[in-house]
Design an enzyme around this catalytic site. Structure first.
Site, PDB file in Angstrom:
ATOM      1  N   CYS A 152     -25.305 -39.997 -36.657  1.00 25.73           N
ATOM      2  CA  CYS A 152     -24.550 -41.236 -36.852  1.00 25.73           C
ATOM      3  C   CYS A 152     -25.122 -42.310 -35.928  1.00 25.73           C
ATOM      4  CB  CYS A 152     -23.068 -40.995 -36.537  1.00 25.73           C
ATOM      5  SG  CYS A 152     -22.072 -42.506 -36.633  1.00 25.73           S
TER       6      CYS A 152
ATOM      7  N   HIS B 295     -16.346 -45.616 -34.333  1.00 28.83           N
ATOM      8  CA  HIS B 295     -16.962 -44.581 -35.171  1.00 28.83           C
ATOM      9  C   HIS B 295     -16.296 -44.520 -36.546  1.00 28.83           C
ATOM     10  CE1 HIS B 295     -18.742 -40.887 -36.576  1.00 28.83           C
ATOM     11  NE2 HIS B 295     -17.512 -40.516 -36.919  1.00 28.83           N
TER      12      HIS B 295
ATOM     13  N   ASP C 246      -8.505 -51.257 -48.670  1.00 35.22           N
ATOM     14  CA  ASP C 246      -8.137 -51.481 -47.265  1.00 35.22           C
ATOM     15  C   ASP C 246      -7.315 -50.294 -46.832  1.00 35.22           C
ATOM     16  OD1 ASP C 246      -5.696 -52.481 -48.828  1.00 35.22           O
ATOM     17  OD2 ASP C 246      -4.970 -52.421 -46.769  1.00 35.22           O
TER      18      ASP C 246
END
Lengths: 396, 396
Positions: free
Chosen positions: A324, A355, A286
């Protein structure tokens, strides 16, 4: 709970699958951070569109605001924030040691004043478990002390031993409360159970501490593993130490962790660091970097970070990253996003957050595919070599 | 360009349809404000999901940042911000008079220093038209002077006369440039034309001024209508004057506006004000209240505004508004949104922005349906009677 599907030959990378009350998690996995019951600037619907498998909720923050009773009133964190996937909660320990004021640590637990209004509060291993049960966590963490860096060997040793004693109390609390939870499971109101999975359904991970000392990391890992948990976290890393120290801390503990349980490296890191951690046998991560750097106008790409505030992007019609497929890159240019950031428009940091989260989630997706193909180690080396940190990767 | 489909019998409300280069607009219509090339906190995709028919871009703001050349480089504002619906641009006049520093107004135009870095700038009616053409506006506005409130009769009279002279120069500019634009239309690159509709395709609206003086509003309306525009706006309202004065300014001008052209009341207002304006023959409205109040934690409802920061909402499981079908009300509770606002989480203001925009857009939808059914005037009276302004409806 955890299936180890494949172990890489050239590295310690692993492919696995973790079952929780709210769904499966394929590992290696990245866990977006939803500190205060929201992954910053991103909606639960968008998290699903990004294929986030699990998110993290910060026990300390949610305990301070809106408070345990409010979230319990709403039927748990899943219902409160409208996220139906798995939730991992930290124990609150890290924030107590980094944010709260006037701490006093005893073997019982921690007295502190919260950072918002200074209310005196006490959290013990048992209370940390109770709060996480109220949140309805799918993966709960034991309460630990996270020592600072640098730290003396003596202090680190005593602290790690206390963390192990606290881990035992957390496990004991869970066992004592399993029966009470079974009662909950049999309640006729199906919905509320789905939102606050009974304690018996939730997983509990132990945390290895020991600062940057090999002997302490080994002792801590052995002590925690002996207690027996559903998974094992490496805590006390990425707290300011040099990268080599961080890697060593993981390398010192890893050999003593059982292969058949998931391993979670807490609170890190950059994209290359994640791949290096996977190569060292870690499964879950994380990190606040994707959303925190987004708010600063910094986007991740395979060749390093881009500071979209730079004038060079003003007329750039390309997406943040070529090819992407994230929602920002499919529809918007660097030039437009730069304008939004310069003009302090919220849509700008929303788009970079999407993104960056996609970048991290997709990196794990790619890592899993490479492990499956037996090409992970080459992929890692190439990625790390091509990745350049052009801008700050840590922001206060 | 504009079809008047129906006129209400009991009020001056009208049902109409306006054709632009980027699509149809059913009137009465609300125009969300995208000041700096972004409706604050909301994505173009979300605007489509909210059924926004048209948005507004602020010429002054976009001229100051990122600048006309940057937006021209991207092929116009539609492509820059990825919005394929109609765009209305104001002339920049209002912001020059409210934001810029060291203004000097002459009949030629306005000298000023922009509010961001003080760069000395000159905007004339012709330059305002050029900028709007570079933005690729579907509906351009003439440059006007917006006098403050209160304002002397003499000043208001001279100012309104200058606005009429400027309106003529804007119209002349458009006619002079129509041929040049026809050339653009014939270019083989279809895409860029679609994004910067030729000047010949864009509509130009005149603006009626005259402050709060009946005689000046009448004279201004007559002068502007005599020049002949595609639509007519009422400017210089909602600038601080009492509501009755605002209503009177519209009532004084309206009888002199042709029935077969759309009428646009600029920069207002509250939900009851919009219905009152529709009853007075207005067709289009733009207002920052839905998004601005959202950032302050204030949500609109049929019975008035709710300040979601209030403690009373902490455990409220209801949506912001019962039966509302907006993305926020479908998925989230008042209690959760209150938590997000208190915790300064961006998702909170995103959700209220979506709800508030839906509320305004849906109010216009409802108004159109009521006009069609011949029940608009009763609807207006009931709505206004039930709507209470419990919190501030204007924020600086």
């Amino acid at each position: 709970m955890f299936e180890l599907l494949l172990s890489d030959i050239e590295s310690k990378a692993r492919l696995g699958r973790l079952t929780t009350a709210h769904g499966l998690i394929e590992t290696p996995a990245f866990v977006p951070v939803g500190t205060q019951g929201s992954v910053k600037a991103v909606s639960p619907r968008e998290l699903h569109e990004l294929n986030a498998q699990i998110i993290l909720g910060n026990t300390y923050h949610l305990f301070v605001r809106p408070g345990r009773d409010v979230i319990r009133h709403f039927g748990g964190l899943h219902q409160f924030m409208n996220w139906d996937g798995p939730i991992l909660t930290d124990s609150g320990g890290y924030q107590i040691f980094s944010l709260a004021k006037l701490r006093k640590i005893t073997d019982d637990g921690v007295h502190f004043q919260n950072h918002l209004d200074g209310t005196p509060t006490f959290i013990s291993p048992e209370i940390a478990m109770e709060i996480q049960a109220a949140l309805g966590s799918d993966i709960a963490m034991v309460l630990d002390e996270c020592p600072p860096w640098p730290c003396e060997h003596d202090y680190a040793a005593q602290s790690a031993e206390m963390t192990t004693r606290w881990a035992k109390r957390c496990k004991d609390w869970k066992e004592r409360n399993a029966e009470r939870s079974t009662f909950n499971v049999q309640r006729p109101t199906g919905e509320s159970i789905n939102c606050q999975p009974s304690t018996i359904d939730s997983l509990l991970f132990g945390i290895v501490q020991g600062a940057t000392f090999d002997d302490l990391r080994k002792q801590s890992a052995q002590g925690i593993v002996e207690l027996g948990f559903d998974g094992y976290a490496i805590g006390g890393v990425s707290v300011g130490e040099p990268e080599e120290e961080m890697m060593r801390a993981v390398e010192s503990a890893e050999p003593f962790l059982p292969a058949d349980k998931p391993r979670y490296a807490m609170g890190l890191g950059t994209p290359p660091q994640l791949l290096e951690m996977i190569a060292r046998g870690m499964d879950m991560f994380d990190c606040v970097l994707p959303t925190r750097l987004a708010r600063n106008g910094t986007a991740f790409s395979a060749t390093g970070t881009l500071n979209l505030k730079n004038a060079e992007f003003a007329r750039d019609k390309r997406p943040v990253e070529e090819k992407c497929v994230c929602p920002a890159c499919r529809e918007f240019s660097r030039g437009y996003i730069r304008h939004l950031i310069k003009a302090e428009e919220i849509l700008g940091l929303r788009l970079i957050s999407l993104h960056n989260l996609h970048f991290y989630l997709n990196l794990m997706n790619r890592a899993r595919a490479e492990i499956k193909q037996g090409t992970f180690d080459q992929f890692r080396k190439t990625f790390v070599a091509e990745y350049k940190t052009r801008d700050a990767t840590t922001v206060e």
